[in-house]
Design a protein around this motif. Structure first.
Motif, PDB file in Angstrom:
ATOM      1  N   ASP A 358      91.434  41.025  49.813  1.00 61.02           N
ATOM      2  CA  ASP A 358      92.158  40.230  50.812  1.00 61.02           C
ATOM      3  C   ASP A 358      92.243  40.907  52.172  1.00 61.02           C
ATOM      4  OD1 ASP A 358      92.561  38.435  48.775  1.00 61.02           O
ATOM      5  OD2 ASP A 358      94.589  39.139  48.304  1.00 61.02           O
ATOM      6  N   GLY A 359      92.351  42.236  52.177  1.00 65.42           N
ATOM      7  CA  GLY A 359      92.519  42.954  53.439  1.00 65.42           C
ATOM      8  C   GLY A 359      91.217  43.231  54.166  1.00 65.42           C
ATOM      9  N   TYR A 360      90.155  43.506  53.401  1.00 60.58           N
ATOM     10  CA  TYR A 360      88.883  43.887  54.035  1.00 60.58           C
ATOM     11  C   TYR A 360      87.728  42.950  53.689  1.00 60.58           C
ATOM     12  CZ  TYR A 360      91.187  48.183  55.435  1.00 60.58           C
ATOM     13  OH  TYR A 360      92.052  49.090  56.017  1.00 60.58           O
ATOM     14  N   GLY A 361      88.003  41.920  52.906  1.00 64.11           N
ATOM     15  CA  GLY A 361      86.978  40.921  52.618  1.00 64.11           C
ATOM     16  C   GLY A 361      85.797  41.439  51.837  1.00 64.11           C
ATOM     17  N   ILE A 362      86.015  42.484  51.039  1.00 60.10           N
ATOM     18  CA  ILE A 362      84.928  43.069  50.244  1.00 60.10           C
ATOM     19  C   ILE A 362      84.927  42.415  48.866  1.00 60.10           C
ATOM     20  CG2 ILE A 362      84.034  45.173  49.171  1.00 60.10           C
ATOM     21  CD1 ILE A 362      85.361  46.740  51.473  1.00 60.10           C
ATOM     22  N   GLN A 363      83.810  41.804  48.509  1.00 54.04           N
ATOM     23  CA  GLN A 363      83.690  41.196  47.196  1.00 54.04           C
ATOM     24  C   GLN A 363      83.489  42.284  46.148  1.00 54.04           C
ATOM     25  OE1 GLN A 363      84.220  37.924  46.410  1.00 54.04           O
ATOM     26  NE2 GLN A 363      84.852  37.894  48.571  1.00 54.04           N
ATOM     27  N   PRO A 364      84.294  42.272  45.088  1.00 52.27           N
ATOM     28  CA  PRO A 364      84.174  43.327  44.069  1.00 52.27           C
ATOM     29  C   PRO A 364      82.791  43.343  43.427  1.00 52.27           C
ATOM     30  CG  PRO A 364      86.172  42.022  43.751  1.00 52.27           C
ATOM     31  CD  PRO A 364      85.353  41.307  44.766  1.00 52.27           C
ATOM     32  N   GLU A 365      82.272  44.534  43.233  1.00 56.60           N
ATOM     33  CA  GLU A 365      81.008  44.716  42.529  1.00 56.60           C
ATOM     34  C   GLU A 365      81.292  45.314  41.154  1.00 56.60           C
ATOM     35  OE1 GLU A 365      78.432  46.999  45.035  1.00 56.60           O
ATOM     36  OE2 GLU A 365      78.411  45.492  46.628  1.00 56.60           O
ATOM     37  N   MET A 366      80.224  45.525  40.388  1.00 52.14           N
ATOM     38  CA  MET A 366      80.391  45.984  39.012  1.00 52.14           C
ATOM     39  C   MET A 366      81.204  47.268  38.933  1.00 52.14           C
ATOM     40  SD  MET A 366      79.455  44.699  36.112  1.00 52.14           S
ATOM     41  CE  MET A 366      77.990  43.742  36.444  1.00 52.14           C
ATOM     42  N   GLU A 367      80.995  48.186  39.898  1.00 47.32           N
ATOM     43  CA  GLU A 367      81.705  49.459  39.870  1.00 47.32           C
ATOM     44  C   GLU A 367      83.210  49.277  40.059  1.00 47.32           C
ATOM     45  OE1 GLU A 367      79.099  48.762  41.649  1.00 47.32           O
ATOM     46  OE2 GLU A 367      77.511  50.201  41.204  1.00 47.32           O
ATOM     47  N   HIS A 368      83.593  48.344  40.940  1.00 45.74           N
ATOM     48  CA  HIS A 368      85.028  48.110  41.174  1.00 45.74           C
ATOM     49  C   HIS A 368      85.680  47.501  39.936  1.00 45.74           C
ATOM     50  CE1 HIS A 368      83.077  47.673  45.266  1.00 45.74           C
ATOM     51  NE2 HIS A 368      83.867  48.713  45.430  1.00 45.74           N
ATOM     52  N   TYR A 369      85.014  46.497  39.370  1.00 47.52           N
ATOM     53  CA  TYR A 369      85.542  45.910  38.129  1.00 47.52           C
ATOM     54  C   TYR A 369      85.607  46.964  37.026  1.00 47.52           C
ATOM     55  CZ  TYR A 369      85.193  41.082  39.878  1.00 47.52           C
ATOM     56  OH  TYR A 369      85.368  39.913  40.571  1.00 47.52           O
ATOM     57  N   GLY A 370      84.597  47.809  36.969  1.00 39.37           N
ATOM     58  CA  GLY A 370      84.570  48.855  35.937  1.00 39.37           C
ATOM     59  C   GLY A 370      85.761  49.783  36.041  1.00 39.37           C
ATOM     60  N   MET A 372      88.696  49.069  37.368  1.00 35.09           N
ATOM     61  CA  MET A 372      89.911  48.342  36.995  1.00 35.09           C
ATOM     62  C   MET A 372      90.005  48.138  35.485  1.00 35.09           C
ATOM     63  SD  MET A 372      91.846  47.897  39.548  1.00 35.09           S
ATOM     64  CE  MET A 372      92.997  46.765  38.785  1.00 35.09           C
ATOM     65  N   VAL A 373      88.878  47.811  34.867  1.00 36.12           N
ATOM     66  CA  VAL A 373      88.869  47.641  33.409  1.00 36.12           C
ATOM     67  C   VAL A 373      89.222  48.956  32.730  1.00 36.12           C
ATOM     68  CG1 VAL A 373      87.363  47.215  31.409  1.00 36.12           C
ATOM     69  CG2 VAL A 373      87.289  45.677  33.391  1.00 36.12           C
ATOM     70  N   ASP A 374      88.667  50.044  33.236  1.00 39.83           N
ATOM     71  CA  ASP A 374      88.960  51.355  32.671  1.00 39.83           C
ATOM     72  C   ASP A 374      90.446  51.693  32.833  1.00 39.83           C
ATOM     73  OD1 ASP A 374      87.996  53.878  31.486  1.00 39.83           O
ATOM     74  OD2 ASP A 374      88.595  54.735  33.409  1.00 39.83           O
ATOM     75  N   LEU A 375      90.998  51.384  34.014  1.00 41.23           N
ATOM     76  CA  LEU A 375      92.420  51.639  34.276  1.00 41.23           C
ATOM     77  C   LEU A 375      93.304  50.863  33.303  1.00 41.23           C
ATOM     78  CD1 LEU A 375      94.904  52.537  35.901  1.00 41.23           C
ATOM     79  CD2 LEU A 375      94.363  50.748  37.573  1.00 41.23           C
ATOM     80  N   LEU A 376      93.026  49.584  33.165  1.00 45.80           N
ATOM     81  CA  LEU A 376      93.841  48.741  32.288  1.00 45.80           C
ATOM     82  C   LEU A 376      93.673  49.138  30.823  1.00 45.80           C
ATOM     83  CD1 LEU A 376      93.153  45.322  34.054  1.00 45.80           C
ATOM     84  CD2 LEU A 376      95.269  46.668  34.162  1.00 45.80           C
ATOM     85  N   ALA A 377      92.444  49.464  30.436  1.00 48.57           N
ATOM     86  CA  ALA A 377      92.186  49.855  29.046  1.00 48.57           C
ATOM     87  C   ALA A 377      92.875  51.171  28.707  1.00 48.57           C
ATOM     88  CB  ALA A 377      90.679  49.960  28.812  1.00 48.57           C
ATOM     89  N   MET A 400      81.355  47.817  30.294  1.00 46.47           N
ATOM     90  CA  MET A 400      82.739  47.331  30.374  1.00 46.47           C
ATOM     91  C   MET A 400      83.269  46.960  28.991  1.00 46.47           C
ATOM     92  SD  MET A 400      83.143  45.029  33.749  1.00 46.47           S
ATOM     93  CE  MET A 400      82.589  45.615  35.325  1.00 46.47           C
ATOM     94  N   TRP A 401      82.454  46.232  28.248  1.00 48.07           N
ATOM     95  CA  TRP A 401      82.877  45.854  26.899  1.00 48.07           C
ATOM     96  C   TRP A 401      83.046  47.104  26.028  1.00 48.07           C
ATOM     97  CZ3 TRP A 401      85.000  41.421  26.568  1.00 48.07           C
ATOM     98  CH2 TRP A 401      84.527  40.316  27.259  1.00 48.07           C
TER      99      TRP A 401
END
Length: 515
Positions: A358-370, A372-377, A400-401
């Motif tokens: 929202d702040g910088y308009g950067i669309q998340p890529e696989m590394e960003h999702y990775g 976050m998934v790691d953090l939540l897991a 990720m899985w």
């Protein structure tokens, strides 16, 4: 008087197009626009305004070879060849510069057919033995992937060579993937300059022979050749990729000993090398000592701190990065989110992920999702991680899985782990790790029949597996190992030490978890 001042003022500076046009106008008005002035104006205009230069050229009553060469030098092959043809129709004889410029034009636009025609005229007019022309021919054929033609030109006259000739042939061989042929040619060179060494080092690196590239650099230094920035940055990158701290420090010591300026590129390379080699304090020392830094330098430091579990420092540095007016990019947020993941900072991770989008308009890529998934897991928020994956704009990768599968094993989510494990096996049936993870989940739940079934399935589907290798650096030497390796010269001593370690582990009270 005006003519001399005009020529001198033009040659002393780098005038703009507007200034050149003004000078031309003054020369015309004052009547001092003779051939000499026009030729100098033509030379300048060919770079800034080809159309204006062409118009000026047509106003010259009897253009010389120099005038034609000026246009040939700065126009694409089709026009260059037309100018050459026009020059010949005027019965003007080309010189070495004519052919050198023609060949460079053909090389720049990768026009081998035109280059072959020029080559024929080179031979016709007797310039085949001129070293500059020969170098241009070798370079042309190299750029056009005609290494055989480059070789023939190189071998035609062994006495008509300079260091540029050898360097051009070296590039031609490396461009064609002939690293060993290039190595042999490099050994035969009567003279080498920094370009020769840098070409050979880059050739090793591009062919994946990183250790050979580092050894070549060591030889270069022993012979007293001063490296350039490109070599230093490349070797720092290689040392970082392979985790070769000794080589990285050797490159750094070379920079210090030669009083080489710590440019932004070299500084970023040093920070990245030390961070990836486990010396984050040294990386920070280099970073803090830099006079100027770019985004890549900040990224290297933030990512380095994150990978060494210094999350708070990484986040403080990120805020300082913003305060100094830099704009974060994809890599910056990978470092920030990785820091949050490693430290289990769920709130901060959610905040920075939202800030990125929202702040910088950067669309998340696989590394960003990775991240976050790691953090939540890691923090047991497996259901939230699943929702994040299912809402991704890109298809999730097996990693990720696999991260979620490990979390299911850790937190006892047997049913979800079973679903994810079966999905992973369908996605990548040849990866033995997925079978092992799923079998581990069944073992924790004491579902022994399922453990046996999954193990049997793994043995059926994975007949052979490419062995992974490990690399370590000891006393300046690099050693590679694979599982069950007996090829190393010290393998007997290594296995004796492994036996000793195996005996001492239980004595220290550490027991293996075999479930």
């Amino acid at each position: 008087m005006f003519r001399n001042k005009t020529k001198a003022s033009i040659l002393r500076s780098r005038p703009s197009l507007h200034q050149v046009k003004q000078t031309h106008a003054r020369a015309v008005v004052s009547g001092h626009h003779g051939p000499s002035t026009l030729l100098h104006l033509l030379s300048l205009l060919s770079l800034s305004s080809p159309r204006y230069a062409l118009s000026l050229f047509t106003s010259i009553p009897s253009p010389t070879v120099f005038a034609f060469n000026t246009l040939i030098r700065h126009f694409p092959p089709s026009l260059s060849l037309s100018f050459y043809s026009s020059m010949r129709r005027r019965f003007l004889s080309p010189n070495q510069h004519t052919f050198t410029f023609l060949l460079h034009s053909c090389t720049k636009h990768v026009n081998v057919n035109a280059g072959v025609q020029v080559h024929a005229h080179v031979i016709k007019f007797g310039y085949a033995c001129h070293v500059f022309v020969r170098n241009a021919l070798i370079h042309l054929y190299s750029e056009c992937s005609r290494v055989g033609s480059s070789k023939r030109v190189f071998q035609e006259d062994t006495l008509c060579r300079d260091v540029v000739t050898w360097n051009s042939m070296l590039v031609a061989l490396l461009r064609n993937g002939g690293i060993r042929c290039a190595e042999k040619l490099f050994g035969e060179m009567p003279e080498r300059d920094v370009v020769s060494w840098s070409t050979m080092i880059m050739g090793y690196v591009q062919n994946g022979l990183f250790q050979d590239g580092l050894e070549c650099f060591r030889d270069m230094r022993e012979k007293g050749v001063r490296p350039n920035e490109a070599i230093l940055v490349t070797l720092l990158s290689v040392s970082a990729q392979l985790g070769l701290l000794g080589y990285g420090r050797f490159v750094h010591s070379t920079i210090v000993d030669m009083r080489f300026p710590i440019t932004v590129r070299i500084g970023a390379g040093l920070v990245d090398m030390y961070a990836k080699c486990g010396c984050v304090e040294e990386a920070r020392t280099v970073f803090d000592g830099m006079v100027q830094r770019d985004v890549w330098t900040w990224n290297a430091m933030i990512c380095g701190l994150a990978s060494h579990d210094r999350a708070r420092e990484a986040l403080v540095l990120f805020r300082r990065f913003i305060d100094e007016g830099f704009v974060p990019g994809n890599v910056t947020f990978v470092g920030v989110l990785n820091a949050c993941s490693r430290a289990g900072l769920v709130g901060e991770g959610r905040y920075y992920f939202k800030l990125m989008v929202d702040g910088y308009g950067i669309q998340p890529e696989m590394e960003h999702y990775g991240c976050m998934v790691d953090l939540l897991a890691r923090t047991g928020l497996v259901h939230e991680a699943v929702r994040l994956i299912e809402g991704m704009a890109v298809a999730p990768d097996p990693v990720m899985w696999a991260t979620l599968l490990e979390a299911c094993k850790l937190y006892g989510f047997v049913e979800m782990g079973e679903k994810i494990g079966n999905r992973l096996i369908q996605l990548d049936p040849n990866h033995d790790g997925h079978y092992v993870q799923l079998a581990g989940i069944y073992a924790n739940a004491r579902k022994w029949e399922d453990v046996v079934r999954i193990r049997g399935l793994m043995n059926e589907r994975i007949a052979s597996k490419v062995a992974g290798w490990s690399l370590i650096e000891v006393l300046g030497g690099v050693h590679r190992f694979v599982a069950g390796d007996r090829e190393h010269k010290d393998s007997s001593d290594i296995y004796k030490m492994l036996e000793t370690i195996g005996l001492r582990i239980p004595e220290a009270g550490l027991l293996a978890v075999t479930s």
